[in-house]
Design an enzyme around this catalytic site. Structure first.
Site, PDB file in Angstrom:
ATOM      1  N   LYS A 113       0.819  -1.218   0.000  1.00 50.96           N
ATOM      2  CA  LYS A 113       0.000   0.000   0.000  1.00 50.96           C
ATOM      3  C   LYS A 113       0.848   1.261   0.000  1.00 50.96           C
ATOM      4  O   LYS A 113       0.470   2.263  -0.599  1.00 50.96           O
ATOM      5  CB  LYS A 113      -0.986  -0.032   1.162  1.00 50.96           C
ATOM      6  CG  LYS A 113      -2.142  -0.971   0.814  1.00 50.96           C
ATOM      7  CD  LYS A 113      -3.110  -1.227   1.919  1.00 50.96           C
ATOM      8  CE  LYS A 113      -4.158  -2.227   1.437  1.00 50.96           C
ATOM      9  NZ  LYS A 113      -4.818  -2.897   2.557  1.00 50.96           N
ATOM     10  N   LYS A 195      -7.001 -13.281 -11.688  1.00 50.36           N
ATOM     11  CA  LYS A 195      -8.247 -13.688 -11.040  1.00 50.36           C
ATOM     12  C   LYS A 195      -9.269 -12.568 -11.093  1.00 50.36           C
ATOM     13  O   LYS A 195      -8.922 -11.407 -11.322  1.00 50.36           O
ATOM     14  CB  LYS A 195      -7.954 -14.052  -9.586  1.00 50.36           C
ATOM     15  CG  LYS A 195      -7.383 -12.890  -8.786  1.00 50.36           C
ATOM     16  CD  LYS A 195      -7.404 -13.133  -7.285  1.00 50.36           C
ATOM     17  CE  LYS A 195      -7.347 -11.807  -6.547  1.00 50.36           C
ATOM     18  NZ  LYS A 195      -8.098 -11.695  -5.346  1.00 50.36           N
ATOM     19  N   LYS A 198     -12.173  -7.067  -7.263  1.00 49.62           N
ATOM     20  CA  LYS A 198     -13.111  -5.954  -7.063  1.00 49.62           C
ATOM     21  C   LYS A 198     -12.767  -4.755  -7.916  1.00 49.62           C
ATOM     22  O   LYS A 198     -13.645  -4.074  -8.417  1.00 49.62           O
ATOM     23  CB  LYS A 198     -13.085  -5.516  -5.595  1.00 49.62           C
ATOM     24  CG  LYS A 198     -13.996  -6.315  -4.702  1.00 49.62           C
ATOM     25  CD  LYS A 198     -14.296  -5.518  -3.438  1.00 49.62           C
ATOM     26  CE  LYS A 198     -14.521  -6.452  -2.271  1.00 49.62           C
ATOM     27  NZ  LYS A 198     -13.436  -6.435  -1.288  1.00 49.62           N
TER      28      LYS A 198
HETATM   29  P1  ADP Z   1     -10.687  -8.318  -4.083  1.00 51.32           P
HETATM   30  O1  ADP Z   1      -9.346  -8.938  -4.386  1.00 51.32           O
HETATM   31  O2  ADP Z   1     -11.651  -8.538  -5.176  1.00 51.32           O
HETATM   32  O3  ADP Z   1     -10.599  -6.871  -3.631  1.00 51.32           O
HETATM   33  P2  ADP Z   1     -10.831  -9.006  -1.295  1.00 51.32           P
HETATM   34  O4  ADP Z   1      -9.341  -8.864  -1.197  1.00 51.32           O
HETATM   35  O5  ADP Z   1     -11.675  -8.006  -0.582  1.00 51.32           O
HETATM   36  O6  ADP Z   1     -11.270  -9.112  -2.830  1.00 51.32           O
HETATM   37  O7  ADP Z   1     -11.196 -10.456  -0.801  1.00 51.32           O
HETATM   38  C1  ADP Z   1     -12.341 -10.791  -0.079  1.00 51.32           C
HETATM   39  C2  ADP Z   1     -12.369 -12.307   0.006  1.00 51.32           C
HETATM   40  O8  ADP Z   1     -12.654 -12.897  -1.294  1.00 51.32           O
HETATM   41  C3  ADP Z   1     -11.038 -12.903   0.470  1.00 51.32           C
HETATM   42  O9  ADP Z   1     -11.289 -13.963   1.396  1.00 51.32           O
HETATM   43  C4  ADP Z   1     -10.417 -13.427  -0.824  1.00 51.32           C
HETATM   44  O10 ADP Z   1      -9.567 -14.521  -0.575  1.00 51.32           O
HETATM   45  C5  ADP Z   1     -11.639 -13.822  -1.681  1.00 51.32           C
HETATM   46  N1  ADP Z   1     -11.396 -13.673  -3.153  1.00 51.32           N
HETATM   47  C6  ADP Z   1     -11.218 -12.512  -3.835  1.00 51.32           C
HETATM   48  N2  ADP Z   1     -11.056 -12.731  -5.174  1.00 51.32           N
HETATM   49  C7  ADP Z   1     -11.132 -14.084  -5.362  1.00 51.32           C
HETATM   50  C8  ADP Z   1     -11.060 -14.941  -6.526  1.00 51.32           C
HETATM   51  N3  ADP Z   1     -10.932 -14.466  -7.769  1.00 51.32           N
HETATM   52  N4  ADP Z   1     -11.178 -16.286  -6.321  1.00 51.32           N
HETATM   53  C9  ADP Z   1     -11.359 -16.783  -5.074  1.00 51.32           C
HETATM   54  N5  ADP Z   1     -11.434 -16.022  -3.936  1.00 51.32           N
HETATM   55  C10 ADP Z   1     -11.333 -14.686  -4.067  1.00 51.32           C
END
Ligand code: ADP
Ligand code: TRP
Length: 332
Positions: A113, A195, A198
């Site tokens: 960050k 992957k 968000k």
């Molecule tokens: P993002 O990466 O989309 O911002 P977060 O970091 O807020 O998502 O993750 C929230 C939860 O969702 C975590 O437990 C993370 O491991 C899971 N997660 C996020 N993206 C994926 C994905 N593409 N496949 C599986 N699990 C995911």
């Protein structure tokens, strides 16, 4: 018998997607049957990176509505906003005395960050793992369902718990990361790289709020090629991804049909993507509609937040009173 305690938090930083659903929310939904669950929206944590709060309220309510629509039952779990429990902030203060600047500076997420946003390196960002430890320890949780990226934070939470226990007498169990089954799921993005996420790659990510046409459009754009020229060819990564997505939402017989077509070298990717798009629509549409209905019912959401906070407060208050007593802050 007393159920084991589970805590997890979700940062309100955008709409939830298929990766969040299969990687995290589906675990929460299964855990709610067997464990004493505390799930919260980490609004304080979002202030470490999102100081502009114009969209915060809408995001918090959106994350709540999307989780309930995905199957979390507010009657079974405590669903609340982190900021409703000042006890967390008090525990964060005590744990801050047991956390060292050096170890905080070495945290991977902190370093990432700082690199991304060198102009806003605030003390809240540095102590993010301490606040996260307070979220977990305030309920004396044993399990924390999170993805792989949170493992280091959990290790730090265990260290802070140990140091507290050593200095002031045993109060906290050491929380462990939890995942149903042994398989860690990674939902791939539609463009064949990385992957679903968000904030990155929005056209290659299927969100639970996407409408039917947008879902179809995104799926039809997924990367394919002209197809194998010989039977039983090796499958490229981006085609494996499409099969993987199909396995999440389609009938086994549909997946098998296209797998056979691939092995016979007569697969039509256009047809496969059409079938996948329709199954995605069938999967996402009911969740989207339910989330929209819930989001429109502000009185219901307020009730969920109030009741969730009340349940969580009970457990938080017991821990903080015990912590004060052990530290010696209970005068007369
Ligand atoms: P993002 O990466 O989309 O911002 P977060 O970091 O807020 O998502 O993750 C929230 C939860 O969702 C975590 O437990 C993370 O491991 C899971 N997660 C996020 N993206 C994926 C994905 N593409 N496949 C599986 N699990 C995911
Ligand atoms: N740090 C977590 C994330 O970025 C969110 C979070 C905050 C959390 N507090 C927590 C997760 C407590 C589990 C338990 O995804």
């Amino acid at each position: 018998m007393q159920k084991e305690i589970v805590v997890s938090g979700i940062r309100p930083t955008g709409h939830l997607h298929l990766g969040n659903y299969f990687g995290a929310m589906r675990n929460y939904v299964r855990m709610q049957e067997e464990y004493d669950c505390y799930f919260f929206v980490a609004d304080w944590h979002s202030l470490t990176t999102h100081p502009d709060t114009k969209e915060l309220q809408e995001s918090v309510l959106g994350v709540l509505a999307e989780n309930i629509a995905a199957g979390l039952d507010p009657e079974k779990v405590a669903l609340y906003a982190q900021s409703a429990l000042p006890e967390i902030a008090e525990l964060y203060l005590y744990l801050n005395m047991l956390a060292y600047k050096g170890e905080l500076e070495k945290t991977t997420t902190f370093k990432d960050k700082v690199r991304l946003n060198p102009d806003n390196v605030n003390a809240g960002l540095l102590t993010y793992p301490v606040l996260m430890a307070a979220d977990i320890l305030i309920h004396r949780a044993k399990y924390v369902p999170v993805g792989k990226d949170q493992e280091q934070h959990l290790e730090m939470a265990r260290n802070f718990a140990q140091r507290f226990n050593y200095r002031y007498t045993e109060l906290f169990p050491e929380p462990q990361a939890f995942n149903f089954g042994s398989k860690l799921i990674k939902v791939p993005s539609l463009d064949g790289s990385g992957k679903m996420s968000k904030s990155e790659n929005q056209l290659a990510t299927l969100y639970l709020v996407d409408d039917d046409d947008l879902i179809r459009k995104k799926v039809m754009k997924a990367k394919t090629d002209a197809g194998p020229t010989e039977p039983n060819s090796e499958m490229p990564d981006y085609i494996q991804n499409i099969f993987q997505l199909m396995a999440l939402v389609s009938e086994e017989s549909t997946v098998q049909k296209f797998r056979d077509d691939f092995n016979n070298a007569n697969i039509r990717y256009g047809d496969m993507k059409k079938a996948l798009a329709e199954d995605m629509v069938k999967f996402i549409a009911p969740i989207r509609q339910k989330a929209a209905d819930i989001l429109a019912d502000k009185a219901y959401l307020k009730k969920v937040l109030d009741e969730g906070a009340e349940k969580a407060k009970d457990s938080a208050r017991r821990t903080i009173e015990e912590a004060r007593r052990l530290i010696g802050l209970n005068y007369l």
